[in-house]
Scaffold this active site. Structure first.
Site, PDB file in Angstrom:
ATOM      1  N   LYS A  22      31.387  14.978  16.310  1.00 41.13           N
ATOM      2  CA  LYS A  22      32.610  15.480  15.661  1.00 41.13           C
ATOM      3  C   LYS A  22      32.257  16.129  14.324  1.00 41.13           C
ATOM      4  O   LYS A  22      32.691  17.234  14.017  1.00 41.13           O
ATOM      5  CB  LYS A  22      33.580  14.335  15.407  1.00 41.13           C
ATOM      6  CG  LYS A  22      34.751  14.673  14.496  1.00 41.13           C
ATOM      7  CD  LYS A  22      35.732  13.547  14.311  1.00 41.13           C
ATOM      8  CE  LYS A  22      35.364  12.583  13.240  1.00 41.13           C
ATOM      9  NZ  LYS A  22      35.633  13.025  11.864  1.00 41.13           N
ATOM     10  N   ARG A  93      41.248  16.145   6.922  1.00 38.57           N
ATOM     11  CA  ARG A  93      40.628  16.524   5.648  1.00 38.57           C
ATOM     12  C   ARG A  93      39.547  17.582   5.845  1.00 38.57           C
ATOM     13  O   ARG A  93      39.285  18.385   4.954  1.00 38.57           O
ATOM     14  CB  ARG A  93      39.997  15.317   4.987  1.00 38.57           C
ATOM     15  CG  ARG A  93      40.856  14.141   4.772  1.00 38.57           C
ATOM     16  CD  ARG A  93      40.094  13.115   4.022  1.00 38.57           C
ATOM     17  NE  ARG A  93      39.253  13.752   3.027  1.00 38.57           N
ATOM     18  CZ  ARG A  93      39.728  14.346   1.936  1.00 38.57           C
ATOM     19  NH1 ARG A  93      41.019  14.382   1.739  1.00 38.57           N
ATOM     20  NH2 ARG A  93      38.924  14.917   1.072  1.00 38.57           N
ATOM     21  N   PRO A 123      38.440  13.437  -3.471  1.00 38.94           N
ATOM     22  CA  PRO A 123      38.607  14.715  -4.181  1.00 38.94           C
ATOM     23  C   PRO A 123      37.682  15.804  -3.626  1.00 38.94           C
ATOM     24  O   PRO A 123      36.773  15.519  -2.841  1.00 38.94           O
ATOM     25  CB  PRO A 123      38.220  14.358  -5.614  1.00 38.94           C
ATOM     26  CG  PRO A 123      37.336  13.178  -5.494  1.00 38.94           C
ATOM     27  CD  PRO A 123      37.769  12.426  -4.295  1.00 38.94           C
ATOM     28  N   VAL A 124      37.956  17.050  -4.001  1.00 37.72           N
ATOM     29  CA  VAL A 124      37.118  18.171  -3.555  1.00 37.72           C
ATOM     30  C   VAL A 124      36.571  18.940  -4.758  1.00 37.72           C
ATOM     31  O   VAL A 124      36.269  20.132  -4.671  1.00 37.72           O
ATOM     32  CB  VAL A 124      37.899  19.121  -2.611  1.00 37.72           C
ATOM     33  CG1 VAL A 124      38.165  18.449  -1.275  1.00 37.72           C
ATOM     34  CG2 VAL A 124      39.202  19.590  -3.264  1.00 37.72           C
ATOM     35  N   ASP A 125      36.412  18.223  -5.885  1.00 36.42           N
ATOM     36  CA  ASP A 125      35.971  18.898  -7.123  1.00 36.42           C
ATOM     37  C   ASP A 125      34.591  19.547  -6.980  1.00 36.42           C
ATOM     38  O   ASP A 125      34.322  20.595  -7.567  1.00 36.42           O
ATOM     39  CB  ASP A 125      35.966  17.907  -8.293  1.00 36.42           C
ATOM     40  CG  ASP A 125      35.137  16.665  -7.982  1.00 36.42           C
ATOM     41  OD1 ASP A 125      35.564  15.883  -7.107  1.00 36.42           O
ATOM     42  OD2 ASP A 125      34.042  16.514  -8.558  1.00 36.42           O
ATOM     43  N   GLN A 126      33.726  18.958  -6.161  1.00 35.57           N
ATOM     44  CA  GLN A 126      32.378  19.532  -5.999  1.00 35.57           C
ATOM     45  C   GLN A 126      32.425  20.836  -5.210  1.00 35.57           C
ATOM     46  O   GLN A 126      31.669  21.768  -5.484  1.00 35.57           O
ATOM     47  CB  GLN A 126      31.453  18.520  -5.295  1.00 35.57           C
ATOM     48  CG  GLN A 126      31.290  17.224  -6.054  1.00 35.57           C
ATOM     49  CD  GLN A 126      30.632  17.433  -7.420  1.00 35.57           C
ATOM     50  OE1 GLN A 126      29.551  18.010  -7.510  1.00 35.57           O
ATOM     51  NE2 GLN A 126      31.298  17.007  -8.476  1.00 35.57           N
ATOM     52  N   ASP A 305      30.027   5.316   7.946  1.00 32.45           N
ATOM     53  CA  ASP A 305      30.848   5.401   9.160  1.00 32.45           C
ATOM     54  C   ASP A 305      30.481   4.332  10.180  1.00 32.45           C
ATOM     55  O   ASP A 305      31.140   4.217  11.206  1.00 32.45           O
ATOM     56  CB  ASP A 305      30.713   6.788   9.807  1.00 32.45           C
ATOM     57  CG  ASP A 305      31.377   7.850   8.964  1.00 32.45           C
ATOM     58  OD1 ASP A 305      31.162   9.047   9.240  1.00 32.45           O
ATOM     59  OD2 ASP A 305      32.096   7.493   8.022  1.00 32.45           O
ATOM     60  N   ILE A 327      30.087   4.161  -0.760  1.00 33.06           N
ATOM     61  CA  ILE A 327      30.505   5.568  -0.677  1.00 33.06           C
ATOM     62  C   ILE A 327      31.992   5.742  -0.960  1.00 33.06           C
ATOM     63  O   ILE A 327      32.397   6.607  -1.727  1.00 33.06           O
ATOM     64  CB  ILE A 327      30.171   6.159   0.725  1.00 33.06           C
ATOM     65  CG1 ILE A 327      28.703   5.950   1.073  1.00 33.06           C
ATOM     66  CG2 ILE A 327      30.586   7.626   0.800  1.00 33.06           C
ATOM     67  CD1 ILE A 327      27.728   6.768   0.269  1.00 33.06           C
ATOM     68  N   ARG A 397      41.157  10.686  17.235  1.00 32.56           N
ATOM     69  CA  ARG A 397      40.632  11.759  16.386  1.00 32.56           C
ATOM     70  C   ARG A 397      39.120  11.892  16.547  1.00 32.56           C
ATOM     71  O   ARG A 397      38.569  12.976  16.427  1.00 32.56           O
ATOM     72  CB  ARG A 397      40.940  11.464  14.914  1.00 32.56           C
ATOM     73  CG  ARG A 397      42.401  11.510  14.559  1.00 32.56           C
ATOM     74  CD  ARG A 397      42.575  11.400  13.076  1.00 32.56           C
ATOM     75  NE  ARG A 397      41.711  12.369  12.398  1.00 32.56           N
ATOM     76  CZ  ARG A 397      41.519  12.362  11.079  1.00 32.56           C
ATOM     77  NH1 ARG A 397      42.111  11.473  10.328  1.00 32.56           N
ATOM     78  NH2 ARG A 397      40.740  13.266  10.513  1.00 32.56           N
TER      79      ARG A 397
HETATM   80  C1  EPZ Z   1      32.069  13.278   5.514  1.00 29.07           C
HETATM   81  O1  EPZ Z   1      33.246  13.212   4.727  1.00 29.07           O
HETATM   82  C2  EPZ Z   1      32.467  12.802   6.897  1.00 29.07           C
HETATM   83  N1  EPZ Z   1      33.483  13.705   7.451  1.00 29.07           N
HETATM   84  C3  EPZ Z   1      32.997  11.378   6.809  1.00 29.07           C
HETATM   85  O2  EPZ Z   1      33.273  10.932   8.128  1.00 29.07           O
HETATM   86  C4  EPZ Z   1      31.912  10.478   6.218  1.00 29.07           C
HETATM   87  O3  EPZ Z   1      32.420   9.179   6.064  1.00 29.07           O
HETATM   88  C5  EPZ Z   1      31.479  11.033   4.844  1.00 29.07           C
HETATM   89  O4  EPZ Z   1      31.050  12.412   4.993  1.00 29.07           O
HETATM   90  C6  EPZ Z   1      30.320  10.247   4.243  1.00 29.07           C
HETATM   91  O5  EPZ Z   1      29.232  10.281   5.121  1.00 29.07           O
HETATM   92  C7  EPZ Z   1      33.092  14.894   7.961  1.00 29.07           C
HETATM   93  O6  EPZ Z   1      31.917  15.249   7.967  1.00 29.07           O
HETATM   94  C8  EPZ Z   1      34.177  15.756   8.547  1.00 29.07           C
HETATM   95  P1  EPZ Z   1      31.755  13.093   1.095  1.00 29.07           P
HETATM   96  P2  EPZ Z   1      33.276  13.917   3.274  1.00 29.07           P
HETATM   97  O7  EPZ Z   1      32.222  14.360   0.487  1.00 29.07           O
HETATM   98  O8  EPZ Z   1      32.390  15.095   3.264  1.00 29.07           O
HETATM   99  C9  EPZ Z   1      33.143  11.743  -3.221  1.00 29.07           C
HETATM  100  C10 EPZ Z   1      34.563  10.062   9.856  1.00 29.07           C
HETATM  101  O9  EPZ Z   1      34.861   8.905  10.076  1.00 29.07           O
HETATM  102  N2  EPZ Z   1      33.409  13.170  -3.460  1.00 29.07           N
HETATM  103  O10 EPZ Z   1      30.327  12.995   1.542  1.00 29.07           O
HETATM  104  O11 EPZ Z   1      34.715  14.103   2.908  1.00 29.07           O
HETATM  105  C11 EPZ Z   1      34.050  11.143  -2.148  1.00 29.07           C
HETATM  106  O12 EPZ Z   1      35.275  10.716  -2.731  1.00 29.07           O
HETATM  107  C12 EPZ Z   1      34.639  10.632   8.459  1.00 29.07           C
HETATM  108  O13 EPZ Z   1      34.137  10.853  10.723  1.00 29.07           O
HETATM  109  C13 EPZ Z   1      33.865  13.581  -4.719  1.00 29.07           C
HETATM  110  O14 EPZ Z   1      34.069  12.775  -5.620  1.00 29.07           O
HETATM  111  O15 EPZ Z   1      32.661  12.791   2.365  1.00 29.07           O
HETATM  112  C14 EPZ Z   1      33.225   9.992  -1.629  1.00 29.07           C
HETATM  113  O16 EPZ Z   1      33.390   8.883  -2.484  1.00 29.07           O
HETATM  114  C15 EPZ Z   1      35.299   9.647   7.515  1.00 29.07           C
HETATM  115  N3  EPZ Z   1      34.096  14.910  -4.924  1.00 29.07           N
HETATM  116  C16 EPZ Z   1      31.782  10.509  -1.736  1.00 29.07           C
HETATM  117  O17 EPZ Z   1      31.829  11.600  -2.665  1.00 29.07           O
HETATM  118  C17 EPZ Z   1      33.893  15.857  -3.953  1.00 29.07           C
HETATM  119  O18 EPZ Z   1      34.108  17.055  -4.211  1.00 29.07           O
HETATM  120  C18 EPZ Z   1      31.204  11.032  -0.438  1.00 29.07           C
HETATM  121  O19 EPZ Z   1      32.159  11.884   0.145  1.00 29.07           O
HETATM  122  C19 EPZ Z   1      33.431  15.417  -2.692  1.00 29.07           C
HETATM  123  C20 EPZ Z   1      33.193  14.077  -2.468  1.00 29.07           C
END
Ligand code: EPZ
Length: 417
Positions: A22, A93, A123-126, A305, A327, A397
């Site tokens: 996925k 998301r 958040p998506v700040d990065q 996950d 995480i 999902r």
């Molecule tokens: C991806 O989510 C996966 N989703 C998630 O899988 C997975 O749990 C996660 O990576 C961690 O491995 C997809 O790939 C579609 P992150 P993502 O950005 O990219 C913080 C599932 O069950 N962060 O790596 O959204 C964030 O809050 C899903 O399939 C910021 O602060 O996760 C988190 O604490 C659930 N600012 C950490 O970083 C940002 O701009 C890691 O999040 C981006 C992230």
């Protein structure tokens, strides 16, 4: 609201085929926006999130029908509406992954802020910071990101934390930017590498994907390509954990063992015997698993996950396990539901102390997020009596034909209205 009814106590036995990933399929579908030629995909899982992403792309003018027998052709000949509306973004998301490709291809994008979700603020700040470094202007208005860029230019971007979709969004945007982009502290997840493989087949120039420094040299345009989506390592880990919990013997075909080292190591520590070979993974669990402690971390560490599935395994293991989630800030909701089944779990900050019990008792429980639901299903497979898991739209999902695959392994499981 669909529910799953499970009667526990049956060790899983037999063979299960693993579907496409996925979390590789979703960014790869967004990569279709980067070219006016067709992108032909194989091994795409038939999941709710894939249907949602196809619908989102169609709203932009992309030819995108749900997969048939794992095959899907995406064709963004013209993008008529570079917008991702709240109605779909709030349900998935990963919709934010259209932002980088739209900016790179059209020079503009209007994408709803995803908002939080059950497991955290997310958040998506990065994503925003990186695109701004590449020359985009991004204004937040009425819950939407309004982004624009004449033409993105290369930049050196050091991510503040490891973010999977952040890395993927910026890598896709950089493929068409003018000059070279360096992504440092990039996510190393196998799904990032699978996306890079697809982009390279489309003509992108990418080095270092899969490591924490990715170098992308922008090109004027990308072409179509064919890509076979990698196997889903989290689906694989979920069935392995279910086999270990039920004391069964299962052969997983079409899996990718090299993307699962941390999980395989923990399952061996729990006492399971695991054999690899011929694109398959065989697990044989003898009796009650031993308690193993895990601490989630970015790849190649133990996957967040897989945390809920291992908490379910720990619930009936011999001994006490410490499960630490580093995480996400709120990813223990399944613990409260497991306690309803008789699990002995105490939460201390971001660590759950799980004291294994001999037996769990079936009960009605509620799914709260995708992987929590998987943990509850595993607990139901081992609990005495009947367990009903409610709100399983979360499961749909991310797991293709879950009850069919588990039923074929001997589980007594059925979907009820
Ligand atoms: C991806 O989510 C996966 N989703 C998630 O899988 C997975 O749990 C996660 O990576 C961690 O491995 C997809 O790939 C579609 P992150 P993502 O950005 O990219 C913080 C599932 O069950 N962060 O790596 O959204 C964030 O809050 C899903 O399939 C910021 O602060 O996760 C988190 O604490 C659930 N600012 C950490 O970083 C940002 O701009 C890691 O999040 C981006 C992230």
């Amino acid at each position: 609201m669909d529910k799953l009814r499970i009667r526990g106590g049956v060790p899983l036995e037999g063979e299960v085929r693993i579907s496409g990933a996925k979390n590789a399929a979703l960014p790869i579908m967004c990569a279709a926006l980067l070219t006016g030629e067709p992108l032909r995909l194989a091994n795409v899982p038939l999941l709710m999130d894939v249907r949602t992403m196809a619908k989102l792309l169609r709203q932009m003018g992309v030819a995108a029908e749900p997969p048939s027998a794992g095959r899907m052709v995406l064709h963004a000949a013209r993008i008529t509406e570079p917008t991702a509306g709240y109605d779909l973004v709030k349900t998935m998301r990963a919709s934010v992954l259209v932002l980088g490709p739209l900016l790179a291809r059209c020079g503009q994008a209007k994408v709803s802020l995803p908002g939080g979700c059950a497991i955290g603020q997310r958040p998506v700040d990065q994503h925003v910071k990186g695109l701004q470094a590449m020359g985009a202007t991004i204004a937040m208005e009425h819950g939407y990101m309004h982004a624009a860029a004449e033409r993105l230019h290369g930049a050196r971007i050091v991510m503040d934390m490891v973010t999977v979709t952040g890395t993927e969004n910026l890598m896709m945007a950089a493929t068409l930017a003018e000059g070279t982009t360096l992504l440092e502290n990039a996510a190393r997840e196998p799904e990032v590498l699978d996306l890079a493989r697809c982009l390279t087949a489309m003509g992108a120039k990418i080095e270092g994907a899969g490591s924490d420094v990715i170098r992308i040299e922008g090109v004027r345009s990308l072409g179509g390509a064919e890509h076979h989506v990698m196997p889903d390592r989290i689906e694989t880990g979920t069935y392995l954990a279910a086999a270990a919990a039920t004391g069964g013997r299962v052969r997983l075909v079409g899996a990718a063992p090299d993307a699962l080292d941390a999980t395989l190591e923990k399952l061996r520590e729990a006492g399971a015997e695991i054999r690899l070979g011929g694109g398959a993974i065989e697990i044989e669990a003898a009796g009650r698993p031993k308690a193993v402690s895990v601490r989630t971390a970015p790849f190649p560490g133990f996957a967040t996950d897989m945390q809920a599935q291992f908490m379910a395994l720990a619930s009936i293991a011999e001994g006490t396990a410490m499960i630490t989630e580093t995480i996400f800030e709120n990813r223990f909701m399944h613990a409260l539901e497991l306690q309803r089944l008789g699990a002995d779990i105490s939460i201390q900050g971001n660590t759950a102390v799980v004291r294994g019990v001999e037996r769990l008792q079936g009960a009605t429980v509620m799914a709260t997020d995708l992987r929590a639901s998987a943990g509850l299903v595993i607990a139901g497979l081992v609990a005495d009596g009947e367990t009903v898991v409610d709100r399983i739209y979360h499961l749909d999902r991310g797991y293709e034909a879950l009850e069919t695959k588990l039923g074929a392994l001997g589980a007594r499981i059925e979907r009820i209205g």
